[in-house]
Design a protein around this motif. Structure first.
Motif, PDB file in Angstrom:
ATOM      1  N   LYS A 127       0.838  -1.200   0.000  1.00 52.90           N
ATOM      2  CA  LYS A 127       0.000   0.000   0.000  1.00 52.90           C
ATOM      3  C   LYS A 127       0.874   1.252   0.000  1.00 52.90           C
ATOM      4  CE  LYS A 127      -3.956  -2.080   0.017  1.00 52.90           C
ATOM      5  NZ  LYS A 127      -4.841  -1.974  -1.164  1.00 52.90           N
ATOM      6  N   LEU A 170     -10.597   7.628   6.763  1.00 54.85           N
ATOM      7  CA  LEU A 170     -11.787   7.971   5.972  1.00 54.85           C
ATOM      8  C   LEU A 170     -12.921   8.271   6.950  1.00 54.85           C
ATOM      9  CD1 LEU A 170     -12.762   8.087   2.985  1.00 54.85           C
ATOM     10  CD2 LEU A 170     -13.465   5.694   3.236  1.00 54.85           C
ATOM     11  N   TYR A 176      -4.656   2.273   1.682  1.00 54.10           N
ATOM     12  CA  TYR A 176      -5.365   1.414   2.649  1.00 54.10           C
ATOM     13  C   TYR A 176      -6.182   2.364   3.512  1.00 54.10           C
ATOM     14  CZ  TYR A 176      -6.036  -2.091   6.392  1.00 54.10           C
ATOM     15  OH  TYR A 176      -6.573  -2.957   7.314  1.00 54.10           O
ATOM     16  N   TYR A 177      -7.449   2.031   3.757  1.00 53.94           N
ATOM     17  CA  TYR A 177      -8.357   2.975   4.409  1.00 53.94           C
ATOM     18  C   TYR A 177      -8.748   2.524   5.815  1.00 53.94           C
ATOM     19  CZ  TYR A 177      -8.887   5.014  -0.237  1.00 53.94           C
ATOM     20  OH  TYR A 177      -8.645   5.613  -1.444  1.00 53.94           O
ATOM     21  N   LEU A 178      -8.923   3.522   6.675  1.00 57.49           N
ATOM     22  CA  LEU A 178      -9.470   3.314   8.017  1.00 57.49           C
ATOM     23  C   LEU A 178     -10.780   4.097   8.094  1.00 57.49           C
ATOM     24  CD1 LEU A 178      -9.331   2.373  10.977  1.00 57.49           C
ATOM     25  CD2 LEU A 178      -7.947   4.396  11.466  1.00 57.49           C
ATOM     26  N   PRO A 179     -11.926   3.471   7.745  1.00 67.65           N
ATOM     27  CA  PRO A 179     -13.207   4.189   7.809  1.00 67.65           C
ATOM     28  C   PRO A 179     -13.715   4.279   9.244  1.00 67.65           C
ATOM     29  CG  PRO A 179     -13.313   2.205   6.403  1.00 67.65           C
ATOM     30  CD  PRO A 179     -12.095   2.110   7.242  1.00 67.65           C
ATOM     31  N   HIS A 239     -17.477   2.529  -3.428  1.00 70.28           N
ATOM     32  CA  HIS A 239     -16.182   2.475  -2.752  1.00 70.28           C
ATOM     33  C   HIS A 239     -15.108   1.785  -3.588  1.00 70.28           C
ATOM     34  CE1 HIS A 239     -18.844   3.575   0.615  1.00 70.28           C
ATOM     35  NE2 HIS A 239     -17.790   4.300   0.943  1.00 70.28           N
ATOM     36  N   ILE A 245     -11.365   0.248  -2.805  1.00 71.79           N
ATOM     37  CA  ILE A 245     -11.753  -0.685  -1.742  1.00 71.79           C
ATOM     38  C   ILE A 245     -12.532  -1.832  -2.376  1.00 71.79           C
ATOM     39  CG2 ILE A 245     -13.022  -0.981   0.422  1.00 71.79           C
ATOM     40  CD1 ILE A 245     -12.594   2.031   0.920  1.00 71.79           C
ATOM     41  N   GLU A 258     -10.858  -7.206   1.620  1.00 76.77           N
ATOM     42  CA  GLU A 258     -10.534  -6.916   3.016  1.00 76.77           C
ATOM     43  C   GLU A 258      -9.108  -6.400   3.174  1.00 76.77           C
ATOM     44  OE1 GLU A 258      -8.933 -10.960   5.016  1.00 76.77           O
ATOM     45  OE2 GLU A 258     -11.086 -10.915   4.691  1.00 76.77           O
ATOM     46  N   ASP A 272      -7.953  -3.929   1.684  1.00 72.95           N
ATOM     47  CA  ASP A 272      -7.951  -2.508   1.339  1.00 72.95           C
ATOM     48  C   ASP A 272      -8.456  -1.609   2.464  1.00 72.95           C
ATOM     49  OD1 ASP A 272      -7.077  -3.143  -1.279  1.00 72.95           O
ATOM     50  OD2 ASP A 272      -9.142  -3.595  -1.856  1.00 72.95           O
ATOM     51  N   LEU A 273      -8.900  -2.213   3.580  1.00 73.76           N
ATOM     52  CA  LEU A 273      -9.458  -1.378   4.655  1.00 73.76           C
ATOM     53  C   LEU A 273      -9.412  -2.099   5.986  1.00 73.76           C
ATOM     54  CD1 LEU A 273     -13.396  -1.271   4.580  1.00 73.76           C
ATOM     55  CD2 LEU A 273     -12.023  -3.199   3.773  1.00 73.76           C
ATOM     56  N   ARG A 330     -16.495  -2.439  11.816  1.00 72.62           N
ATOM     57  CA  ARG A 330     -15.816  -1.142  11.735  1.00 72.62           C
ATOM     58  C   ARG A 330     -14.933  -1.047  12.966  1.00 72.62           C
ATOM     59  NH1 ARG A 330     -18.057   1.393  15.833  1.00 72.62           N
ATOM     60  NH2 ARG A 330     -20.229   0.970  16.371  1.00 72.62           N
TER      61      ARG A 330
END
Length: 370
Positions: free
Chosen positions: A8, A14, A57-60, A70, A75, A78, A80-81, A302
């Motif tokens: 990444k 996010l 790489y996302y942290l929503p 998305h 995304i 799994e 990717d986040l 989440r």
């Protein structure tokens, strides 16, 4: 174990909420820092709206809804986040934990197949998407005793009411918006006494998988109200089967198996569902007939209150390939306590809403035995 996937380029927080409290935002930034360390990339704040080719790489801050939208951010799996992605709004809430009453209205994407498959893991109850259906479901449940009304967007038990007669439902319904109800739903569930709540979860990041069981603690805020005070987790390297290898008492073993059944039903019946962070609350208690009942209350796909402990456990497993089990905990303390020497601080300050607050995590009891 999940494939670590392509490297990444950075970790991006996010934040999809209208407003995030100061203390939560500080924790989210610290979590993003930790995830970046695990993934071997920087924590970045993009100067332009992210696109798939950025390789982030996302942290929503919430469970994401709508896979197509998305995918434009990149995304798609799994890897990717840190969190989860579902196809329809109701799938992100405790609304999935019960079937509809016969003949009830329902939103796009609804399926009773989930509740049928997961029935042994659920308490008795109904999910409804209209006030008329709420009245019907209440009549069905009240024949067996008191029931609990649960708004699906509330956290930590807030907003829940126990009713014993149909008349008590009306003032609760009067406060509800019909459009919100049609979109998100409402849960009506048998009310348990002498409740014990288990937490079961799994996180998968950077090719690592760890699973855990745990308990939650309460503390008192500056007004003297009991609120969430942290989680205490026993975390193992590996999947739920590795967790089941531990010496467990029967109520806890049942809770883990119920969480697994709930999750398997979600994977089978919710197209587009992905999650690298999975957490389930399982309640055990006595129903109005005096029978012992156990069932999954809700899922969290989440980041959550336990995520700082999850992150420390992942890092410990990444740093020591021989490590098999750790005890990790999160702590939320009002005031200015003296922190333990092994504390990793996630927030300490005077929050604009909550006052002086410290949030930290600890990891201990490293176990290298196979």
């Amino acid at each position: 174990m999940p494939n670590a996937g392509a490297p990444k380029s950075g970790v991006v927080l996010l934040d999809t909420r209208a407003r995030t409290p100061d203390h939560e935002h500080a924790v989210h930034l610290k979590l993003a820092d930790g995830l970046a360390r695990l993934l071997g990339c920087p924590h970045v704040q993009p100067s332009h709206p992210p696109v798939a080719t950025d390789g982030y790489y996302y942290l929503p801050t919430e469970t994401l809804v709508d896979p197509k939208r998305h995918a434009a951010l990149g995304i798609c799996s799994e890897q990717d986040l840190f969190g989860g992605l579902v196809a329809h709004p109701y799938m992100a809430t405790k609304a999935i934990s019960h079937p509809l009453p016969a003949g009830a209205s329902f939103p796009p994407g609804w399926t009773d197949a989930f509740a049928r498959q997961a029935s042994d893991a659920l308490l008795r109850g109904y999910t409804v998407f209209s006030k008329a259906d709420a009245r019907s479901a209440a009549q069905l449940l009240l024949t067996d005793g008191p029931l609990r009304i649960k708004p699906v967007l509330a956290c930590a038990g807030r907003g829940q009411q126990v009713i014993t007669t149909a008349d008590e439902l009306e003032p609760l319904l009067a406060d509800m918006d019909d459009q919100d109800l049609a979109l998100w739903g409402l849960v009506l569930e048998e009310d348990l006494s002498e409740v014990q709540t288990f937490s079961v979860g799994q996180v998968r990041v950077a090719g690592l998988t760890c699973s855990y069981h745990g308990t939650q603690q309460l503390t008192r805020d500056h007004q003297g109200t009991e609120v969430y005070g942290g989680s205490d987790l026993v975390v193992v390297r590996g999947d739920y089967q590795a967790l089941l290898q531990l010496p467990l008492d029967e109520p806890l073993r049942l809770a883990i198996n119920q969480a697994m059944a709930y999750e398997q039903a979600a994977e089978q019946h919710f197209p587009g569902f992905i999650a690298s962070r999975r957490n389930y609350d399982i309640a055990r208690g006595v129903n109005p007939q005096g029978h012992l009942r156990s069932g999954v209350l809700e899922q969290s796909w989440r980041l959550g209150g336990a995520s700082s402990a999850e992150l420390l456990a992942l890092q410990a497993f990444a740093d020591d390939p021989a490590l098999q089990r750790v005890r990790a905990s999160t702590h939320e303390v009002f005031g200015t306590p003296e922190l333990p020497a092994d504390a990793t601080l996630f927030y300490q300050g005077n929050d604009s809403e909550l006052g002086q607050l410290s949030k930290f995590a600890r990891i201990r009891e490293h176990d290298h035995s196979e």
